[in-house]
Write a protein that holds these residues in place. Structure first.
Motif, mmCIF file in Angstrom:
data_model
loop_
_atom_site.group_PDB
_atom_site.id
_atom_site.type_symbol
_atom_site.label_atom_id
_atom_site.label_comp_id
_atom_site.label_asym_id
_atom_site.label_seq_id
_atom_site.Cartn_x
_atom_site.Cartn_y
_atom_site.Cartn_z
ATOM 1 N N HIS A 26 0.837 -1.205 0.000
ATOM 2 C CA HIS A 26 0.000 0.000 0.000
ATOM 3 C C HIS A 26 0.877 1.262 0.000
ATOM 4 O O HIS A 26 0.609 2.202 -0.743
ATOM 5 N N ALA A 27 1.914 1.279 0.835
ATOM 6 C CA ALA A 27 2.791 2.444 0.921
ATOM 7 C C ALA A 27 3.545 2.651 -0.394
ATOM 8 O O ALA A 27 3.699 3.791 -0.857
ATOM 9 N N SER A 28 3.985 1.570 -1.015
ATOM 10 C CA SER A 28 4.697 1.670 -2.293
ATOM 11 C C SER A 28 3.778 2.213 -3.382
ATOM 12 O O SER A 28 4.171 3.078 -4.165
ATOM 13 N N ALA A 29 2.564 1.690 -3.422
ATOM 14 C CA ALA A 29 1.600 2.163 -4.418
ATOM 15 C C ALA A 29 1.337 3.653 -4.240
ATOM 16 O O ALA A 29 1.384 4.429 -5.199
ATOM 17 N N ARG A 30 1.088 4.048 -3.002
ATOM 18 C CA ARG A 30 0.801 5.458 -2.705
ATOM 19 C C ARG A 30 1.969 6.358 -3.112
ATOM 20 O O ARG A 30 1.775 7.438 -3.659
ATOM 21 N N ALA A 31 3.197 5.903 -2.858
ATOM 22 C CA ALA A 31 4.389 6.689 -3.185
ATOM 23 C C ALA A 31 4.527 6.909 -4.691
ATOM 24 O O ALA A 31 5.184 7.856 -5.119
ATOM 25 N N CYS A 32 3.912 6.040 -5.483
ATOM 26 C CA CYS A 32 3.963 6.171 -6.945
ATOM 27 C C CYS A 32 2.680 6.740 -7.526
ATOM 28 O O CYS A 32 2.491 6.745 -8.744
ATOM 29 N N GLY A 33 1.785 7.179 -6.660
ATOM 30 C CA GLY A 33 0.527 7.741 -7.136
ATOM 31 C C GLY A 33 -0.468 6.688 -7.596
ATOM 32 O O GLY A 33 -1.368 6.992 -8.375
ATOM 33 N N LEU A 34 -0.309 5.457 -7.127
ATOM 34 C CA LEU A 34 -1.220 4.378 -7.488
ATOM 35 C C LEU A 34 -2.042 3.967 -6.278
ATOM 36 O O LEU A 34 -1.662 4.232 -5.146
ATOM 37 N N THR A 39 -6.372 -6.713 -25.525
ATOM 38 C CA THR A 39 -5.627 -7.225 -24.379
ATOM 39 C C THR A 39 -4.953 -6.051 -23.684
ATOM 40 O O THR A 39 -4.731 -4.997 -24.289
ATOM 41 N N VAL A 40 -4.648 -6.250 -22.435
ATOM 42 C CA VAL A 40 -3.918 -5.258 -21.644
ATOM 43 C C VAL A 40 -2.549 -5.868 -21.385
ATOM 44 O O VAL A 40 -2.454 -6.999 -20.908
ATOM 45 N N GLU A 41 -1.502 -5.116 -21.740
ATOM 46 C CA GLU A 41 -0.156 -5.655 -21.555
ATOM 47 C C GLU A 41 0.719 -4.656 -20.814
ATOM 48 O O GLU A 41 0.586 -3.448 -21.004
ATOM 49 N N PRO A 42 1.594 -5.173 -19.968
ATOM 50 C CA PRO A 42 2.512 -4.272 -19.252
ATOM 51 C C PRO A 42 3.505 -3.659 -20.227
ATOM 52 O O PRO A 42 3.874 -4.273 -21.224
ATOM 53 N N VAL A 43 3.913 -2.442 -19.935
ATOM 54 C CA VAL A 43 4.875 -1.741 -20.776
ATOM 55 C C VAL A 43 6.165 -1.602 -19.973
ATOM 56 O O VAL A 43 6.277 -0.732 -19.108
ATOM 57 N N GLY A 44 7.101 -2.478 -20.232
ATOM 58 C CA GLY A 44 8.383 -2.411 -19.532
ATOM 59 C C GLY A 44 8.227 -2.553 -18.029
ATOM 60 O O GLY A 44 7.237 -3.060 -17.524
ATOM 61 N N ARG A 45 9.243 -2.121 -17.326
ATOM 62 C CA ARG A 45 9.218 -2.142 -15.864
ATOM 63 C C ARG A 45 9.090 -0.705 -15.389
ATOM 64 O O ARG A 45 9.871 0.142 -15.805
ATOM 65 N N PRO A 46 8.126 -0.425 -14.524
ATOM 66 C CA PRO A 46 7.942 0.945 -14.043
ATOM 67 C C PRO A 46 9.102 1.385 -13.150
ATOM 68 O O PRO A 46 9.274 0.887 -12.037
ATOM 69 N N ALA A 47 9.903 2.312 -13.650
ATOM 70 C CA ALA A 47 11.105 2.759 -12.930
ATOM 71 C C ALA A 47 10.767 3.345 -11.563
ATOM 72 O O ALA A 47 11.460 3.073 -10.580
ATOM 73 N N ALA A 48 9.733 4.153 -11.488
ATOM 74 C CA ALA A 48 9.376 4.780 -10.206
ATOM 75 C C ALA A 48 9.017 3.719 -9.169
ATOM 76 O O ALA A 48 9.425 3.808 -8.014
ATOM 77 N N LEU A 49 8.287 2.717 -9.593
ATOM 78 C CA LEU A 49 7.898 1.655 -8.681
ATOM 79 C C LEU A 49 9.113 0.837 -8.253
ATOM 80 O O LEU A 49 9.267 0.502 -7.083
ATOM 81 N N ASP A 50 9.978 0.526 -9.203
ATOM 82 C CA ASP A 50 11.202 -0.203 -8.862
ATOM 83 C C ASP A 50 12.036 0.590 -7.861
ATOM 84 O O ASP A 50 12.596 0.022 -6.920
ATOM 85 N N GLN A 51 12.112 1.888 -8.040
ATOM 86 C CA GLN A 51 12.893 2.731 -7.131
ATOM 87 C C GLN A 51 12.285 2.735 -5.737
ATOM 88 O O GLN A 51 12.996 2.638 -4.736
ATOM 89 N N VAL A 52 10.981 2.832 -5.653
ATOM 90 C CA VAL A 52 10.292 2.854 -4.362
ATOM 91 C C VAL A 52 10.453 1.522 -3.634
ATOM 92 O O VAL A 52 10.620 1.482 -2.414
ATOM 93 N N MET A 53 10.419 0.429 -4.371
ATOM 94 C CA MET A 53 10.470 -0.895 -3.750
ATOM 95 C C MET A 53 11.898 -1.398 -3.535
ATOM 96 O O MET A 53 12.094 -2.396 -2.838
ATOM 97 N N ALA A 54 12.874 -0.732 -4.112
ATOM 98 C CA ALA A 54 14.264 -1.199 -4.036
ATOM 99 C C ALA A 54 14.774 -1.413 -2.609
ATOM 100 O O ALA A 54 15.396 -2.448 -2.342
#
Length: 144
Positions: free
Chosen positions: A21-29, A88-103
């Protein structure tokens, strides 16, 4: 005093959910947005209906969820290669902001895992795979 195994496990699950939840919020999700994005990254492209079934959402909220993820640049809608009437819905690459928040958490978990032997890691990963299947089956039973 030894803690009850069930309580320890519930504390673990609670911490994982809190971090999500905290990671999602930090990325505006929202938490559901992050959950859906994780599903798409793990399984690949799927129809909005399949995504709705996996998230437990109805069609309206699923459409809005896909709109949010698409607007944020995390997914794209694409014509189904087998049926041009479908999307279909497909992911586009890896979300950099999310990776940074979760690192930081990922790095810390990696450090913890280095303290286990290869045999212990096999047991842990076997447990994770089997527990994931058990939770998936239980969720499907609850929905039916």
């Amino acid at each position: 005093m030894r803690a009850d195994a069930g309580d320890v496990y519930r504390q673990y699950l609670s911490a994982v959910m809190f971090h999500g939840h905290a990671s999602a919020r930090a990325c505006g999700l929202g938490a559901t947005d992050l959950y859906a994005l994780n599903i798409l990254q793990l399984t690949g492209a799927m129809t909005p209906g399949e995504l709705a079934a996996r998230t437990g959402l109805t069609t309206g909220p699923t459409t809005r969820l896909i709109d949010r993820l698409e607007q944020a640049g995390y997914v794209r809608r694409a014509p189904d290669p087998d049926d041009r009437r479908k999307v279909t819905v497909e992911p586009v690459g890896r979300p950099a902001a999310l990776d940074q928040v979760m690192a930081p958490a990922r790095e810390r978990i990696g450090e913890i895992l280095t303290g286990y032997s290869p045999d212990q890691l096999r047991v842990l990963f076997d447990y994770f795979a089997r527990a994931a299947d058990a939770y998936q089956e239980a969720a499907e039973q609850l929905r039916s």
